[in-house]
Design a protein around this motif. Structure first.
Motif, PDB file in Angstrom:
ATOM      1  N   THR A 135       0.841  -1.197   0.000  1.00 45.53           N
ATOM      2  CA  THR A 135       0.000   0.000   0.000  1.00 45.53           C
ATOM      3  C   THR A 135       0.876   1.246   0.000  1.00 45.53           C
ATOM      4  OG1 THR A 135      -1.734  -1.142   1.225  1.00 45.53           O
ATOM      5  CG2 THR A 135      -1.780   1.257   1.256  1.00 45.53           C
ATOM      6  N   VAL A 136       0.549   2.176  -0.893  1.00 43.20           N
ATOM      7  CA  VAL A 136       1.200   3.491  -0.902  1.00 43.20           C
ATOM      8  C   VAL A 136       0.132   4.501  -0.469  1.00 43.20           C
ATOM      9  CG1 VAL A 136       2.358   5.239  -2.272  1.00 43.20           C
ATOM     10  CG2 VAL A 136       2.816   2.816  -2.704  1.00 43.20           C
ATOM     11  N   ASP A 137       0.351   5.122   0.689  1.00 50.46           N
ATOM     12  CA  ASP A 137      -0.648   5.977   1.355  1.00 50.46           C
ATOM     13  C   ASP A 137      -0.131   7.419   1.358  1.00 50.46           C
ATOM     14  OD1 ASP A 137      -2.434   7.243   2.977  1.00 50.46           O
ATOM     15  OD2 ASP A 137      -2.270   5.842   4.646  1.00 50.46           O
ATOM     16  N   ASP A 138      -0.867   8.329   0.688  1.00 50.29           N
ATOM     17  CA  ASP A 138      -0.424   9.722   0.654  1.00 50.29           C
ATOM     18  C   ASP A 138      -1.469  10.634   1.290  1.00 50.29           C
ATOM     19  OD1 ASP A 138      -2.387  10.736  -1.246  1.00 50.29           O
ATOM     20  OD2 ASP A 138      -1.286   9.670  -2.804  1.00 50.29           O
ATOM     21  N   CYS A 139      -1.112  11.889   1.458  1.00 54.20           N
ATOM     22  CA  CYS A 139      -2.021  12.904   2.011  1.00 54.20           C
ATOM     23  C   CYS A 139      -2.275  13.976   0.954  1.00 54.20           C
ATOM     24  CB  CYS A 139      -1.436  13.527   3.282  1.00 54.20           C
ATOM     25  SG  CYS A 139      -1.170  12.353   4.606  1.00 54.20           S
ATOM     26  N   GLY A 140      -2.458  13.538  -0.281  1.00 58.75           N
ATOM     27  CA  GLY A 140      -2.526  14.472  -1.401  1.00 58.75           C
ATOM     28  C   GLY A 140      -3.912  15.007  -1.671  1.00 58.75           C
ATOM     29  N   ILE A 141      -4.126  15.385  -2.935  1.00 62.14           N
ATOM     30  CA  ILE A 141      -5.349  16.093  -3.320  1.00 62.14           C
ATOM     31  C   ILE A 141      -6.496  15.133  -3.641  1.00 62.14           C
ATOM     32  CG2 ILE A 141      -4.082  18.091  -4.172  1.00 62.14           C
ATOM     33  CD1 ILE A 141      -4.281  16.963  -6.971  1.00 62.14           C
ATOM     34  N   GLY A 142      -6.218  13.796  -3.589  1.00 65.96           N
ATOM     35  CA  GLY A 142      -7.276  12.830  -3.831  1.00 65.96           C
ATOM     36  C   GLY A 142      -7.654  12.727  -5.304  1.00 65.96           C
ATOM     37  N   ILE A 143      -8.608  11.835  -5.608  1.00 65.76           N
ATOM     38  CA  ILE A 143      -9.057  11.591  -6.977  1.00 65.76           C
ATOM     39  C   ILE A 143     -10.548  11.889  -7.046  1.00 65.76           C
ATOM     40  CG2 ILE A 143      -9.299   9.869  -8.806  1.00 65.76           C
ATOM     41  CD1 ILE A 143      -6.961   8.376  -7.523  1.00 65.76           C
ATOM     42  N   PRO A 144     -10.982  12.841  -7.873  1.00 67.13           N
ATOM     43  CA  PRO A 144     -12.412  13.181  -7.969  1.00 67.13           C
ATOM     44  C   PRO A 144     -13.239  11.989  -8.449  1.00 67.13           C
ATOM     45  CG  PRO A 144     -11.037  14.857  -9.023  1.00 67.13           C
ATOM     46  CD  PRO A 144     -10.143  13.701  -8.717  1.00 67.13           C
ATOM     47  N   ASP A 145     -14.513  11.989  -8.111  1.00 68.34           N
ATOM     48  CA  ASP A 145     -15.390  10.874  -8.470  1.00 68.34           C
ATOM     49  C   ASP A 145     -15.488  10.678  -9.977  1.00 68.34           C
ATOM     50  OD1 ASP A 145     -15.823  10.484  -5.815  1.00 68.34           O
ATOM     51  OD2 ASP A 145     -17.765  11.517  -5.750  1.00 68.34           O
ATOM     52  N   ASN A 146     -15.457  11.768 -10.736  1.00 69.04           N
ATOM     53  CA  ASN A 146     -15.628  11.639 -12.187  1.00 69.04           C
ATOM     54  C   ASN A 146     -14.406  11.043 -12.886  1.00 69.04           C
ATOM     55  OD1 ASN A 146     -13.957  13.835 -11.764  1.00 69.04           O
ATOM     56  ND2 ASN A 146     -14.918  15.120 -13.327  1.00 69.04           N
ATOM     57  N   MET A 147     -13.309  10.862 -12.138  1.00 67.31           N
ATOM     58  CA  MET A 147     -12.102  10.269 -12.728  1.00 67.31           C
ATOM     59  C   MET A 147     -11.891   8.811 -12.303  1.00 67.31           C
ATOM     60  SD  MET A 147      -9.252  13.293 -12.495  1.00 67.31           S
ATOM     61  CE  MET A 147      -9.472  14.894 -13.288  1.00 67.31           C
ATOM     62  N   HIS A 148     -12.731   8.301 -11.397  1.00 64.58           N
ATOM     63  CA  HIS A 148     -12.496   6.957 -10.854  1.00 64.58           C
ATOM     64  C   HIS A 148     -12.462   5.882 -11.936  1.00 64.58           C
ATOM     65  CE1 HIS A 148     -13.647   7.751  -6.370  1.00 64.58           C
ATOM     66  NE2 HIS A 148     -12.692   8.545  -6.816  1.00 64.58           N
ATOM     67  N   GLU A 149     -13.335   5.963 -12.923  1.00 68.27           N
ATOM     68  CA  GLU A 149     -13.436   4.921 -13.935  1.00 68.27           C
ATOM     69  C   GLU A 149     -12.356   5.031 -15.016  1.00 68.27           C
ATOM     70  OE1 GLU A 149     -15.528   2.470 -13.629  1.00 68.27           O
ATOM     71  OE2 GLU A 149     -16.334   3.335 -11.787  1.00 68.27           O
ATOM     72  N   LYS A 150     -11.621   6.173 -15.063  1.00 67.63           N
ATOM     73  CA  LYS A 150     -10.668   6.405 -16.150  1.00 67.63           C
ATOM     74  C   LYS A 150      -9.217   6.385 -15.699  1.00 67.63           C
ATOM     75  CE  LYS A 150     -14.009   9.595 -18.315  1.00 67.63           C
ATOM     76  NZ  LYS A 150     -14.214  10.978 -18.800  1.00 67.63           N
ATOM     77  N   ILE A 151      -8.982   6.245 -14.401  1.00 63.22           N
ATOM     78  CA  ILE A 151      -7.641   6.471 -13.863  1.00 63.22           C
ATOM     79  C   ILE A 151      -6.618   5.458 -14.379  1.00 63.22           C
ATOM     80  CG2 ILE A 151      -7.873   5.056 -11.779  1.00 63.22           C
ATOM     81  CD1 ILE A 151      -6.432   8.596 -11.901  1.00 63.22           C
ATOM     82  N   PHE A 152      -7.095   4.223 -14.725  1.00 64.68           N
ATOM     83  CA  PHE A 152      -6.173   3.188 -15.187  1.00 64.68           C
ATOM     84  C   PHE A 152      -6.191   3.023 -16.713  1.00 64.68           C
ATOM     85  CE2 PHE A 152      -6.926   1.718 -10.773  1.00 64.68           C
ATOM     86  CZ  PHE A 152      -5.605   1.669 -10.343  1.00 64.68           C
ATOM     87  N   ASP A 153      -6.853   3.947 -17.444  1.00 68.23           N
ATOM     88  CA  ASP A 153      -6.890   3.856 -18.902  1.00 68.23           C
ATOM     89  C   ASP A 153      -5.574   4.370 -19.493  1.00 68.23           C
ATOM     90  OD1 ASP A 153      -9.412   2.946 -18.612  1.00 68.23           O
ATOM     91  OD2 ASP A 153     -10.405   4.810 -19.214  1.00 68.23           O
ATOM     92  N   MET A 154      -5.175   3.753 -20.591  1.00 72.06           N
ATOM     93  CA  MET A 154      -3.973   4.204 -21.295  1.00 72.06           C
ATOM     94  C   MET A 154      -4.267   5.553 -21.959  1.00 72.06           C
ATOM     95  SD  MET A 154      -0.819   3.389 -21.966  1.00 72.06           S
ATOM     96  CE  MET A 154      -0.685   1.613 -21.783  1.00 72.06           C
ATOM     97  N   PHE A 155      -3.354   6.524 -21.787  1.00 72.92           N
ATOM     98  CA  PHE A 155      -3.500   7.888 -22.327  1.00 72.92           C
ATOM     99  C   PHE A 155      -4.841   8.489 -21.885  1.00 72.92           C
ATOM    100  CE2 PHE A 155      -0.837   5.570 -25.388  1.00 72.92           C
ATOM    101  CZ  PHE A 155       0.345   6.278 -25.212  1.00 72.92           C
ATOM    102  N   THR A 156      -5.146   8.295 -20.608  1.00 70.56           N
ATOM    103  CA  THR A 156      -6.422   8.760 -20.078  1.00 70.56           C
ATOM    104  C   THR A 156      -6.503  10.284 -20.077  1.00 70.56           C
ATOM    105  OG1 THR A 156      -7.842   8.777 -18.124  1.00 70.56           O
ATOM    106  CG2 THR A 156      -5.498   8.690 -17.723  1.00 70.56           C
ATOM    107  N   GLU A 157      -7.756  10.766 -20.139  1.00 71.88           N
ATOM    108  CA  GLU A 157      -7.980  12.204 -20.020  1.00 71.88           C
ATOM    109  C   GLU A 157      -8.013  12.646 -18.560  1.00 71.88           C
ATOM    110  OE1 GLU A 157     -11.561  13.019 -22.056  1.00 71.88           O
ATOM    111  OE2 GLU A 157     -10.799  12.488 -24.030  1.00 71.88           O
ATOM    112  N   ALA A 158      -7.990  11.663 -17.640  1.00 66.74           N
ATOM    113  CA  ALA A 158      -8.050  11.986 -16.200  1.00 66.74           C
ATOM    114  C   ALA A 158      -6.657  12.388 -15.715  1.00 66.74           C
ATOM    115  CB  ALA A 158      -8.579  10.789 -15.422  1.00 66.74           C
ATOM    116  N   LYS A 159      -6.177  13.535 -16.206  1.00 62.65           N
ATOM    117  CA  LYS A 159      -4.838  14.012 -15.854  1.00 62.65           C
ATOM    118  C   LYS A 159      -4.950  15.373 -15.179  1.00 62.65           C
ATOM    119  CE  LYS A 159      -3.398  13.648 -20.147  1.00 62.65           C
ATOM    120  NZ  LYS A 159      -2.527  13.661 -21.326  1.00 62.65           N
ATOM    121  N   ARG A 160      -4.100  15.562 -14.142  1.00 63.09           N
ATOM    122  CA  ARG A 160      -4.046  16.844 -13.442  1.00 63.09           C
ATOM    123  C   ARG A 160      -2.599  17.165 -13.107  1.00 63.09           C
ATOM    124  NH1 ARG A 160      -7.601  16.303  -8.303  1.00 63.09           N
ATOM    125  NH2 ARG A 160      -6.619  14.246  -8.293  1.00 63.09           N
ATOM    126  N   GLN A 161      -2.329  18.460 -12.970  1.00 59.63           N
ATOM    127  CA  GLN A 161      -0.981  18.854 -12.579  1.00 59.63           C
ATOM    128  C   GLN A 161      -0.734  18.523 -11.116  1.00 59.63           C
ATOM    129  OE1 GLN A 161      -0.436  22.987 -13.477  1.00 59.63           O
ATOM    130  NE2 GLN A 161       0.003  22.607 -15.640  1.00 59.63           N
TER     131      GLN A 161
END
Length: 697
Positions: free
Chosen positions: A623-649
């Motif tokens: 497990t890698v546990d961070d205290c970051g900005i989290g992942i919005p609900d609308n990106m949950h289904e796309k986070i593991f897609d190749m060349f996904t649009e769910a990208k943030r700085q």
């Protein structure tokens, strides 16, 4: 959904709205009727009964000293009770059946008391469900000892069906265990396995200590597969039993005995598949554990005979002779002599014949062969009766009786079911009439739909052309990736060689040398990644795996990423156990570093990133546990897609590429594992990687 499909869907929906309403009405009424006609009462299992305190005391005296006197004491105790209950009388019969069977060996008397156990409960079987099931089990055990196999199996089947329909699952386990064991003795090995597996599942509902029973059942399942010539399945269940012993048994003599028994069976299986080294290793380990007083000496004798047979099959006659003399000397000294049953005698006589036949001592071989065949013939007579027992007929008759009983109980529901059938028939007629009415007006709709289908066909042709163009584009992109990967090898290789040359000098401080080694290792790993890019058609079968110490790998990953974390004022903490997993080291390093890099990228400066590893059954979870900005609900289904649009700085403007998690997911799935994430209640994300631990022979 595209425009033409929307047209088609809307048109079909509007034309069939009346039928849809009728169907919904039908379903509603059907559920309403079923709610009243098919509702079953909650299952109420029989409650345990309590005997009179005087009976309880008499049973305790018997348990401490089972003699004629303590058994007869029950009669005087019952005579002194003014109102002895049914359970008190049943308890007396239970004790007497036990005594005459196990301590007197008088099966006829034991059978009379077993019959009395059932007779005293006649008409109250469900009220005394546990006691009635126990009486059937006792009856079957006595019948089996009397070689009345068909009657015994019938009693077991009756008990199994009664327990399944009237008692909690825990009480059914004993019958399924017994049925599986008897099918094993009858040499119906694969038919016995489902009963044994069902017993394991049912025992999981028991509240007491079931560890010993579970191991015994796993061992019997493995024996069934071994006898059915399915060694891989047998080895799997033997090793599953060993894992269960390690996890569930407290350390001590009992755990050692069980472990020794499984070792002996494993050794026999490895011997059957010609794995001499493992067979000898497990058999010797079994003998070392159980060949002593207070342990399973009968099993140790079986292991010794298996080991001697292994020596004979490989022509190790000196070792065979030494082991045979040892066994003979132990028996003459009285060690384990009381444990010589028919199976051990059978193995011993056959072993002596085969040994002297192999060393060409014809006279002794003939004598032992004659002795063996005589013993085998007498033993087969007993086995033949069990093997010829009509199991299918017994099961069929029992199920017929059970079905008749169910039919008699269902009489009270006949009127309700008949009414429900009439209502359903009327509803079906109404729906058919409405369907016919709608179908008569659908001809115009068919013509319109035909025109729409032509539009869709043209659209599909355009889509096929677009797909062909995309495939060509994909091939061109793949070639570009190969070229880039190939051109990267030279500069990365140059860096690695340069660092290697620098390390040859001795004037570096230990801190500088550690940094140079880290650069060198990173360069080598980068070359490996470049090679992977060139292998565009790699599959899970082509992954080169090796035993990897996961703790060391995590230490390396954390050390490698620590400098990047310190640039943002972050800390990385590692909390992990020491486990060895069979994986591709470079690819798993890539996954862990990728997850840590993401945690650094999306965590604010000054925070702490935690890397954890623990064992969960036969898997490790990282497990890698961070205290970051989290992942919005609308990106949950796309986070593991190749060349996904769910990208943030990142939190300090780091640029994302959108392929790291997709590559990580592919690598983990190639290893038969899985990767997922979960959000934390406040801020941050936890990424989990689960990898199977593969046990090697």
């Amino acid at each position: 959904m595209d425009f033409t499909n929307k047209q088609l869907h809307t048109k079909s929906l509007s034309n069939n709205v009346q039928i849809g309403k009728s169907v919904y009405l039908y379903i509603f009424l059907m559920c309403f009727v079923f709610n009243f006609s098919c509702k079953h009462p909650e299952q109420n299992y029989p409650k345990p009964h309590t005997a009179n305190p005087a009976i309880v005391k008499a049973k305790a005296l018997y348990a401490a000293n089972p003699t004629d006197r303590t058994v007869a004491h029950f009669d005087s105790v019952l005579a002194s009770l003014p109102n002895a209950s049914t359970f008190d009388i049943w308890t007396k019969y239970d004790v007497k059946a036990n005594y005459y069977f196990y301590f007197k060996g008088t099966y006829a008397m034991a059978k009379l008391y077993a019959d009395s156990m059932r007779y005293v409960l006649k008409g109250h079987e469900k009220e005394f469900g546990v006691e009635y099931a126990h009486a059937l089990m006792v009856n079957g055990t006595i019948l089996m000892a009397e070689n009345r196999f068909e009657e015994a199996l019938q009693s077991y089947y009756d008990g199994s069906l009664f327990a399944q329909n009237n008692l909690d699952p825990c009480n059914s386990a004993q019958f399924n265990n017994q049925l599986g064991a008897e099918l094993y003795h009858q040499r119906n090995y694969l038919r016995g396995v489902p009963y044994l597996k069902r017993a394991i599942d049912e025992e999981s509902h028991c509240s007491g200590d079931i560890a010993a029973s579970q191991v015994a059942t796993l061992n019997t399942i493995a024996l069934c597969f071994e006898k059915a010539n399915m060694p891989d399945s047998a080895i799997y269940y033997y090793k599953k039993g060993l894992i269960y012993i390690d996890q569930k048994f407290p350390k001590g003599a009992f755990a050692d005995i069980e472990r020794g028994i499984v070792y002996g069976n494993l050794g026999g299986t490895y011997s059957a598949i010609k794995n001499y080294n493992l067979a000898q290793q497990y058999l010797k380990a079994s003998i070392k554990i159980n060949n002593r007083a207070g342990y399973a000496q009968e099993d140790a004798k079986t292991a010794q005979l298996k080991l001697a047979n292994l020596y004979i099959s490989y022509g190790h006659f000196k070792a065979t002779d030494s082991l045979l003399h040892q066994i003979d000397a132990e028996w003459k000294a009285g060690k384990g002599k009381g444990f010589i049953d028919d199976t051990i005698q059978y193995r011993w006589k056959k072993l002596l014949w085969e040994y002297y036949d192999r060393i060409r001592d014809t006279q002794k071989a003939y004598g032992f062969a004659k002795n063996f065949y005589s013993f085998r013939d007498s033993l087969n007579e007993t086995r033949k009766a069990l093997e010829n027992a009509n199991i299918d007929e017994g099961l069929r008759e029992t199920e017929q009786h059970y079905n008749i009983d169910l039919l008699s109980k269902s009489n009270q529901l006949k009127t309700t079911y008949l009414s429900a059938t009439i209502v359903f028939s009327i509803l079906i007629l109404i729906i058919l009439a409405m369907a016919w009415y709608n179908l008569t007006g659908s001809r115009k709709n068919v013509r319109e739909l035909t025109g729409l289908n032509k539009v869709i066909s043209d659209y599909n042709l355009q889509m096929q052309n677009a797909l062909t163009a995309l495939e060509q584009s994909y091939e061109e992109n793949a070639n570009i990736i190969k070229i880039v990967a190939h051109d990267l090898r030279a500069p990365i290789g140059g860096i690695t060689i340069a660092v290697s040359k620098m390390l040859e000098k001795s004037n570096w401080s230990e801190s500088d040398r550690s940094t140079l080694r880290l650069i060198q290792t990173s360069g080598k790993d980068s070359l490996t990644l470049v090679s992977d890019l060139l292998k565009t058609h790699s599959s899970s079968k082509e992954i080169k795996k090796e035993p990897v110490a996961m703790y060391s790998l995590l230490v390396y990953c954390v050390s490698f990423m620590r400098l990047k974390a310190e640039e943002k004022g972050q800390r990385i903490e590692l909390d992990a156990g020491h486990f060895t997993v069979f994986v591709n080291r470079g690819k798993i390093w890539r996954v862990i570093c990728n997850l840590i890099a993401n945690a650094i990228k999306f965590s604010p400066p000054g925070t702490t990133i935690k890397v954890l590893m623990l064992k969960k059954e036969d898997k490790v979870v990282i497990t890698v546990d961070d205290c970051g900005i989290g992942i919005p609900d609308n990106m949950h289904e796309k986070i593991f897609d190749m060349f996904t649009e769910a990208k943030r700085q990142g939190t300090t403007g780091e640029q994302p590429f959108g392929i790291g998690l997709a590559i990580s997911k592919q690598i983990i799935e190639m290893h038969g594992g899985k990767i997922w994430f979960e959000g934390k209640p406040i801020n941050g994300t936890m990424f989990h990687v689960e990898l199977p631990i593969q046990y090697l022979n």
